[in-house]
Enzyme design. Structure first.
Site, PDB file in Angstrom:
ATOM      1  N   ASP A   1      33.745  33.964  33.516  1.00  0.00           N
ATOM      2  CA  ASP A   1      33.367  33.467  32.199  1.00  0.00           C
ATOM      3  C   ASP A   1      33.776  32.025  31.947  1.00  0.00           C
ATOM      4  OD1 ASP A   1      32.241  35.894  31.166  1.00  0.00           O
ATOM      5  OD2 ASP A   1      34.275  36.701  31.237  1.00  0.00           O
TER       6      ASP A   1
ATOM      7  N   HIS B   1      42.369  38.034  35.164  1.00  0.00           N
ATOM      8  CA  HIS B   1      41.455  39.158  35.375  1.00  0.00           C
ATOM      9  C   HIS B   1      42.279  40.372  35.769  1.00  0.00           C
ATOM     10  CE1 HIS B   1      38.075  41.458  36.998  1.00  0.00           C
ATOM     11  NE2 HIS B   1      37.320  40.681  36.261  1.00  0.00           N
TER      12      HIS B   1
ATOM     13  N   HIS C   1      35.595  41.700  27.090  1.00  0.00           N
ATOM     14  CA  HIS C   1      34.704  42.012  28.217  1.00  0.00           C
ATOM     15  C   HIS C   1      33.586  40.964  28.230  1.00  0.00           C
ATOM     16  CE1 HIS C   1      32.787  44.193  31.304  1.00  0.00           C
ATOM     17  NE2 HIS C   1      32.427  45.304  30.687  1.00  0.00           N
TER      18      HIS C   1
HETATM   19  C1  LIG Z   1      41.178  39.504  31.464  1.00  0.00           C
HETATM   20  C2  LIG Z   1      42.486  40.009  30.864  1.00  0.00           C
HETATM   21  C3  LIG Z   1      42.113  40.841  29.602  1.00  0.00           C
HETATM   22  C4  LIG Z   1      43.195  40.874  31.896  1.00  0.00           C
HETATM   23  O1  LIG Z   1      44.293  41.413  31.283  1.00  0.00           O
HETATM   24  P1  LIG Z   1      45.382  42.346  31.998  1.00  0.00           P
HETATM   25  O2  LIG Z   1      44.999  42.658  33.372  1.00  0.00           O
HETATM   26  O3  LIG Z   1      45.580  43.488  31.065  1.00  0.00           O
HETATM   27  O4  LIG Z   1      46.617  41.427  32.082  1.00  0.00           O
HETATM   28  P2  LIG Z   1      47.781  41.295  31.002  1.00  0.00           P
HETATM   29  O5  LIG Z   1      47.166  41.118  29.640  1.00  0.00           O
HETATM   30  O6  LIG Z   1      48.717  42.435  31.200  1.00  0.00           O
HETATM   31  O7  LIG Z   1      48.456  39.942  31.450  1.00  0.00           O
HETATM   32  C5  LIG Z   1      49.451  39.824  32.459  1.00  0.00           C
HETATM   33  C6  LIG Z   1      50.318  38.634  32.132  1.00  0.00           C
HETATM   34  O8  LIG Z   1      49.545  37.422  32.217  1.00  0.00           O
HETATM   35  C7  LIG Z   1      49.459  36.777  30.939  1.00  0.00           C
HETATM   36  N1  LIG Z   1      48.060  36.396  30.760  1.00  0.00           N
HETATM   37  C8  LIG Z   1      46.970  37.106  31.151  1.00  0.00           C
HETATM   38  N2  LIG Z   1      45.853  36.434  30.866  1.00  0.00           N
HETATM   39  C9  LIG Z   1      46.251  35.277  30.309  1.00  0.00           C
HETATM   40  C10 LIG Z   1      45.544  34.172  29.815  1.00  0.00           C
HETATM   41  N3  LIG Z   1      44.208  34.134  29.869  1.00  0.00           N
HETATM   42  N4  LIG Z   1      46.238  33.154  29.296  1.00  0.00           N
HETATM   43  C11 LIG Z   1      47.595  33.193  29.270  1.00  0.00           C
HETATM   44  N5  LIG Z   1      48.317  34.210  29.737  1.00  0.00           N
HETATM   45  C12 LIG Z   1      47.652  35.244  30.244  1.00  0.00           C
HETATM   46  C13 LIG Z   1      49.867  37.827  29.928  1.00  0.00           C
HETATM   47  O9  LIG Z   1      50.446  37.223  28.775  1.00  0.00           O
HETATM   48  C14 LIG Z   1      50.861  38.645  30.703  1.00  0.00           C
HETATM   49  O10 LIG Z   1      52.072  37.955  30.729  1.00  0.00           O
HETATM   50  P3  LIG Z   1      53.461  38.762  30.690  1.00  0.00           P
HETATM   51  O11 LIG Z   1      53.479  39.569  31.956  1.00  0.00           O
HETATM   52  O12 LIG Z   1      54.487  37.690  30.627  1.00  0.00           O
HETATM   53  O13 LIG Z   1      53.402  39.634  29.459  1.00  0.00           O
HETATM   54  C15 LIG Z   1      43.413  38.835  30.449  1.00  0.00           C
HETATM   55  O14 LIG Z   1      43.707  38.069  31.595  1.00  0.00           O
HETATM   56  C16 LIG Z   1      42.795  37.968  29.358  1.00  0.00           C
HETATM   57  O15 LIG Z   1      42.930  38.268  28.167  1.00  0.00           O
HETATM   58  N6  LIG Z   1      42.095  36.853  29.751  1.00  0.00           N
HETATM   59  C17 LIG Z   1      41.419  36.033  28.817  1.00  0.00           C
HETATM   60  C18 LIG Z   1      40.126  36.688  28.419  1.00  0.00           C
HETATM   61  C19 LIG Z   1      39.093  36.630  29.513  1.00  0.00           C
HETATM   62  O16 LIG Z   1      38.881  35.601  30.133  1.00  0.00           O
HETATM   63  N7  LIG Z   1      38.416  37.761  29.747  1.00  0.00           N
HETATM   64  C20 LIG Z   1      37.315  37.849  30.715  1.00  0.00           C
HETATM   65  C21 LIG Z   1      37.610  38.770  31.833  1.00  0.00           C
HETATM   66  S1  LIG Z   1      36.265  38.737  32.999  1.00  0.00           S
END
Ligand SMILES: CC(C)(COP(=O)(O)OP(=O)(O)OC[C@H]1O[C@@H](n2cnc3c(N)ncnc32)[C@H](O)[C@@H]1OP(=O)(O)O)[C@@H](O)C(=O)NCCC(=O)NCCS
Length: 430
Positions: free
Chosen positions: A363, A307, A268
């Site tokens: 971010d 996101h 987060h």
């Molecule tokens: C923000 C976040 C937690 C959202 O997660 P989510 O909605 O639960 O999405 P998921 O984790 O289910 O990801 C969906 C798919 O995209 C991929 N993915 C998501 N974010 C990714 C990233 N930053 N880099 C690479 N792959 C990513 C996942 O591996 C998944 O792939 P799959 O369908 O083949 O398994 C996630 O995108 C992330 O970890 N981002 C990096 C951290 C970040 O920047 N957080 C700040 C948010 S404001």
């Protein structure tokens, strides 16, 4: 049943049910009537992490993640970032309308008036280890504020809510700045009421021996815009914590402590720190292709990308990218920016990221700006918590006054053992 309904057939019984559709939503409770046997509990929905469940009706923040739209109380974030100030935006969030000039003046006065903290709070902060994370100090001290304001328990008293709202918006920067000064072994710098909200915060952080601190107007405005961008984001993890903990009718300081703790997590509020660490690890533009390969191999994530809601360019990231240029004219250019720009260029053209709709989020660039402004990485989530306080408070008040709301208490699907008899320890074999 009218057109705005859903007909569900339970294939276990052959019975059909008509469920009303309101605001593109069905009530989960309308499924409870669906039973295979009369003594069944009734159907529930299973939705870990609430990915498709609305936990409230809200009139505060609108997001269209597919189109990359963010609005506070109907006003586009781009217009607020260009024309508003953080305090005006905070007023908009907590009161629902943009203030008239006299109301903004009174609001700014009230906030300024409440920036001081009780001297005893300094003693708590002194008690933290010298290298304590400022976010940990913030969680502890904001929660402790509840003991100084017993009137905060009167959460259904409009006047009490108004005063606690002013106190919290006013005191979060002071707590944050004191936490920072403690971590670098500097004496605390008291608030300067002549300065703006962000100007005063910069003064409390960076004032040295000068009699009066004069914030750089470009950095002061940049921070103000960053605060506007972070002020609310509808039902994110920390806001959900604020509403959920607040639903027990605890005082707002305790609920804000819970929301701040939620924001502390790397998924987060900690993501911009993770971006900086990632950019430092990459170290050079020439190393980007190898890093992208690791991301695509599932070994690491591209921090600052993706996101839960935005499946398009995060509108806040666009604004932050523009601020970066203004900030770098004042500070030295952050060398990590070149790596970030190239990383973004490559990722946005790559099928892996396109197909998963992974775009830069808020971010991706904010940490680079904060770093150039002289903030250590430990302060990044703190810089998120300060402005988000207005959003948390707006959401908290909305929850309290919403007749649909009760104490938050999700259901579970129990998959553990069925009833079994206790076995005395002597009868259990090793
Ligand atoms: C923000 C976040 C937690 C959202 O997660 P989510 O909605 O639960 O999405 P998921 O984790 O289910 O990801 C969906 C798919 O995209 C991929 N993915 C998501 N974010 C990714 C990233 N930053 N880099 C690479 N792959 C990513 C996942 O591996 C998944 O792939 P799959 O369908 O083949 O398994 C996630 O995108 C992330 O970890 N981002 C990096 C951290 C970040 O920047 N957080 C700040 C948010 S404001």
């Amino acid at each position: 049943m009218g057109k705005d309904s859903l007909t569900i057939t339970d294939n276990r019984t052959g019975k059909t049910y008509d469920v009303p559709i309101e605001n593109e939503t069905i009530s989960a409770m309308s499924l409870r009537q669906i039973k295979a046997k009369p003594d069944d509990f009734g159907l529930m929905t299973y939705d870990p992490a609430f990915t498709n469940t609305a936990s409230c009706k809200s009139r505060i923040t609108y997001i269209d993640g597919d189109k990359g739209i963010l609005r506070y109380r109907g006003y586009p974030i781009e217009q607020l970032a260009e024309k508003s100030s953080y305090l005006e935006t905070a007023y908009l969030l907590v009161k629902g309308e943009l203030p008239k000039p006299s109301h903004l003046k009174a609001f700014a006065h009230n906030i300024t008036f409440h920036t001081m903290i009780h001297e005893n709070i300094k003693k708590f902060i002194d008690g933290f280890h010298h290298d304590a994370h400022p976010m940990g100090i913030l969680v502890g001290t904001v929660g402790a504020l509840s003991t100084f304001y017993p009137d905060a328990k009167r959460i259904f008293d409009t006047e009490s809510r108004r005063v606690q709202t002013h106190r919290l918006i006013a005191k979060m920067p002071t707590l944050a700045a004191f936490a920072y000064r403690h971590s670098i072994g500097m004496p605390y710098a008291y608030p300067d009421n002549d300065l703006s909200y962000t100007g005063n915060f910069l003064s409390m952080l960076f004032k040295m021996t000068e009699l009066k601190y004069h914030p750089n107007p470009v950095l002061e405005r940049a921070l103000d815009v960053l605060f506007i961008l972070h002020a609310d984001h509808e039902q994110n993890c920390s806001t959900n914590a604020m509403r959920s903990v607040g639903s027990s009718h605890v005082d707002p300081y305790s609920a804000i402590a819970a929301a701040t703790a939620a924001l502390y997590g790397p998924l987060h509020g900690g993501a911009n720190e993770a971006v900086i660490r990632m950019l430092m690890e990459i170290g050079d533009i020439k190393n980007i292709p190898a890093y992208i390969k690791r991301v695509k191999g599932g070994e690491v994530r591209l921090m600052g990308f993706g996101h839960r809601i935005y499946k398009n360019y995060d509108p806040r990231a666009k604004i932050i990218k523009q601020i970066a240029d203004q900030v770098f004219e004042v500070t030295r250019r952050n060398s990590l920016l070149d790596i970030a720009l190239e990383l973004e260029r490559i990722a946005l053209a790559d099928e892996y990221f396109i197909s998963k709709k992974l775009y830069p989020n808020v971010d991706f660039y904010s940490g680079i700006i904060y770093q150039a402004m002289g903030f250590p990485m430990d302060m990044f989530p703190v810089l998120f918590a300060i402005p988000r306080t207005a959003g948390w408070l707006a959401q908290w008040a909305e929850m309290l006054l919403d007749e649909d709301q009760k104490i938050a208490r999700p259901r579970q699907v129990y998959l553990g053992p069925a009833v079994r008899d206790y076995v005395p320890i002597e009868a259990r074999t090793e």
